[in-house]
Enzyme design. Structure first.
Site, PDB file in Angstrom:
ATOM      1  N   ILE A  31      63.974  -8.751  35.643  1.00  0.00           N
ATOM      2  CA  ILE A  31      62.780  -9.434  35.135  1.00  0.00           C
ATOM      3  C   ILE A  31      62.271  -8.790  33.839  1.00  0.00           C
ATOM      4  O   ILE A  31      61.575  -9.448  33.059  1.00  0.00           O
ATOM      5  CB  ILE A  31      61.679  -9.438  36.229  1.00  0.00           C
ATOM      6  CG1 ILE A  31      60.696 -10.557  36.001  1.00  0.00           C
ATOM      7  CG2 ILE A  31      60.992  -8.093  36.334  1.00  0.00           C
ATOM      8  CD1 ILE A  31      59.795 -10.829  37.201  1.00  0.00           C
ATOM      9  N   VAL A  96      62.245   0.390  42.886  1.00  0.00           N
ATOM     10  CA  VAL A  96      62.433  -0.547  43.997  1.00  0.00           C
ATOM     11  C   VAL A  96      63.392   0.118  44.990  1.00  0.00           C
ATOM     12  O   VAL A  96      64.525   0.469  44.614  1.00  0.00           O
ATOM     13  CB  VAL A  96      62.998  -1.908  43.526  1.00  0.00           C
ATOM     14  CG1 VAL A  96      63.228  -2.828  44.730  1.00  0.00           C
ATOM     15  CG2 VAL A  96      62.051  -2.567  42.527  1.00  0.00           C
ATOM     16  N   HIS A 100      70.318  -0.654  44.036  1.00  0.00           N
ATOM     17  CA  HIS A 100      70.780  -1.672  43.095  1.00  0.00           C
ATOM     18  C   HIS A 100      71.513  -0.991  41.962  1.00  0.00           C
ATOM     19  O   HIS A 100      71.190   0.125  41.565  1.00  0.00           O
ATOM     20  CB  HIS A 100      69.606  -2.496  42.560  1.00  0.00           C
ATOM     21  CG  HIS A 100      68.451  -1.674  42.122  1.00  0.00           C
ATOM     22  ND1 HIS A 100      67.537  -1.146  43.010  1.00  0.00           N
ATOM     23  CD2 HIS A 100      68.062  -1.261  40.893  1.00  0.00           C
ATOM     24  CE1 HIS A 100      66.643  -0.439  42.342  1.00  0.00           C
ATOM     25  NE2 HIS A 100      66.943  -0.492  41.058  1.00  0.00           N
ATOM     26  N   HIS A 102      72.339  -1.339  38.115  1.00  0.00           N
ATOM     27  CA  HIS A 102      71.977  -2.015  36.859  1.00  0.00           C
ATOM     28  C   HIS A 102      73.252  -2.201  36.042  1.00  0.00           C
ATOM     29  O   HIS A 102      73.983  -1.225  35.803  1.00  0.00           O
ATOM     30  CB  HIS A 102      71.040  -1.157  36.013  1.00  0.00           C
ATOM     31  CG  HIS A 102      69.689  -0.878  36.607  1.00  0.00           C
ATOM     32  ND1 HIS A 102      68.548  -1.522  36.196  1.00  0.00           N
ATOM     33  CD2 HIS A 102      69.295  -0.008  37.566  1.00  0.00           C
ATOM     34  CE1 HIS A 102      67.515  -1.054  36.870  1.00  0.00           C
ATOM     35  NE2 HIS A 102      67.933  -0.126  37.700  1.00  0.00           N
TER      36      HIS A 102
HETATM   37  P1  5GP Z   1      64.739   0.778  39.303  1.00  0.00           P
HETATM   38  O1  5GP Z   1      63.639   1.249  38.415  1.00  0.00           O
HETATM   39  O2  5GP Z   1      64.320   0.844  40.772  1.00  0.00           O
HETATM   40  O3  5GP Z   1      66.054   1.430  39.058  1.00  0.00           O
HETATM   41  O4  5GP Z   1      64.979  -0.744  38.944  1.00  0.00           O
HETATM   42  C1  5GP Z   1      64.237  -1.776  39.483  1.00  0.00           C
HETATM   43  C2  5GP Z   1      64.398  -2.936  38.559  1.00  0.00           C
HETATM   44  O5  5GP Z   1      63.958  -4.101  39.220  1.00  0.00           O
HETATM   45  C3  5GP Z   1      63.588  -2.819  37.271  1.00  0.00           C
HETATM   46  O6  5GP Z   1      64.469  -2.840  36.157  1.00  0.00           O
HETATM   47  C4  5GP Z   1      62.656  -4.012  37.326  1.00  0.00           C
HETATM   48  O7  5GP Z   1      62.443  -4.605  36.056  1.00  0.00           O
HETATM   49  C5  5GP Z   1      63.354  -4.946  38.283  1.00  0.00           C
HETATM   50  N1  5GP Z   1      62.465  -5.820  39.035  1.00  0.00           N
HETATM   51  C6  5GP Z   1      61.336  -5.451  39.698  1.00  0.00           C
HETATM   52  N2  5GP Z   1      60.782  -6.512  40.302  1.00  0.00           N
HETATM   53  C7  5GP Z   1      61.582  -7.571  40.019  1.00  0.00           C
HETATM   54  C8  5GP Z   1      61.525  -8.952  40.363  1.00  0.00           C
HETATM   55  O8  5GP Z   1      60.634  -9.429  41.057  1.00  0.00           O
HETATM   56  N3  5GP Z   1      62.529  -9.736  39.883  1.00  0.00           N
HETATM   57  C9  5GP Z   1      63.546  -9.246  39.120  1.00  0.00           C
HETATM   58  N4  5GP Z   1      64.464 -10.120  38.706  1.00  0.00           N
HETATM   59  N5  5GP Z   1      63.627  -7.954  38.775  1.00  0.00           N
HETATM   60  C10 5GP Z   1      62.655  -7.127  39.210  1.00  0.00           C
END
Ligand code: 5GP
Length: 114
Positions: A31, A96, A100, A102
């Site tokens: 997002i 999150v 996941h 990236h």
């Molecule tokens: P992290 O910081 O945990 O490695 O990555 C989490 C990712 O999830 C972030 O890049 C953030 O932009 C993405 N993200 C968080 N909420 C949402 C959402 O509701 N939809 C989508 N498509 N991405 C999300």
């Protein structure tokens, strides 16, 4: 483990731009993209962090990586290159808590990452 926003995306309760799906893996555009291409590959079975993954999930973790590589090839940017990243906990920048991968592409990446 507590539910995350990714469980809602898996159940189609909130919208996401889904680009790939199979029995085990879902992939959708981030997002808040950090590159022209920024897609998150997630297991449909939630695992909170990489620290919580166990050897029985080795195949699932492999599927995540191979799904990303296969999608990169199918999209035509694999030869130019791309980056895959998994953030873990606070210092890793994880926000999150459903693991996941990236996939970032479409520009040259800097090293080391910030
Ligand atoms: P992290 O910081 O945990 O490695 O990555 C989490 C990712 O999830 C972030 O890049 C953030 O932009 C993405 N993200 C968080 N909420 C949402 C959402 O509701 N939809 C989508 N498509 N991405 C999300």
């Amino acid at each position: 483990m507590p539910e995350t926003i990714f469980d809602k995306i898996i159940r189609r309760e909130i919208p996401a731009d889904i680009v790939f799906e199979d029995e085990h893996v879902l992939a959708f555009r981030d997002i808040a993209p950090k590159a022209p291409v920024h897609v998150l590959f997630i297991p449909k079975t939630p695992i909170a962090t990489l620290n919580d993954a166990n050897p029985a999930q080795a195949e699932l973790l492999g599927r995540l990586i191979l799904a990303a590589a296969g999608w990169a090839k199918a999209q035509g940017f694999a030869e130019n290159g791309y980056r895959v990243v998994m953030n873990c906990n606070g210092d890793g920048g994880q926000t999150v808590f459903h693991i996941h991968l990236h996939l970032l592409a479409g520009r040259a990446m800097a090293w080391p990452p910030g």
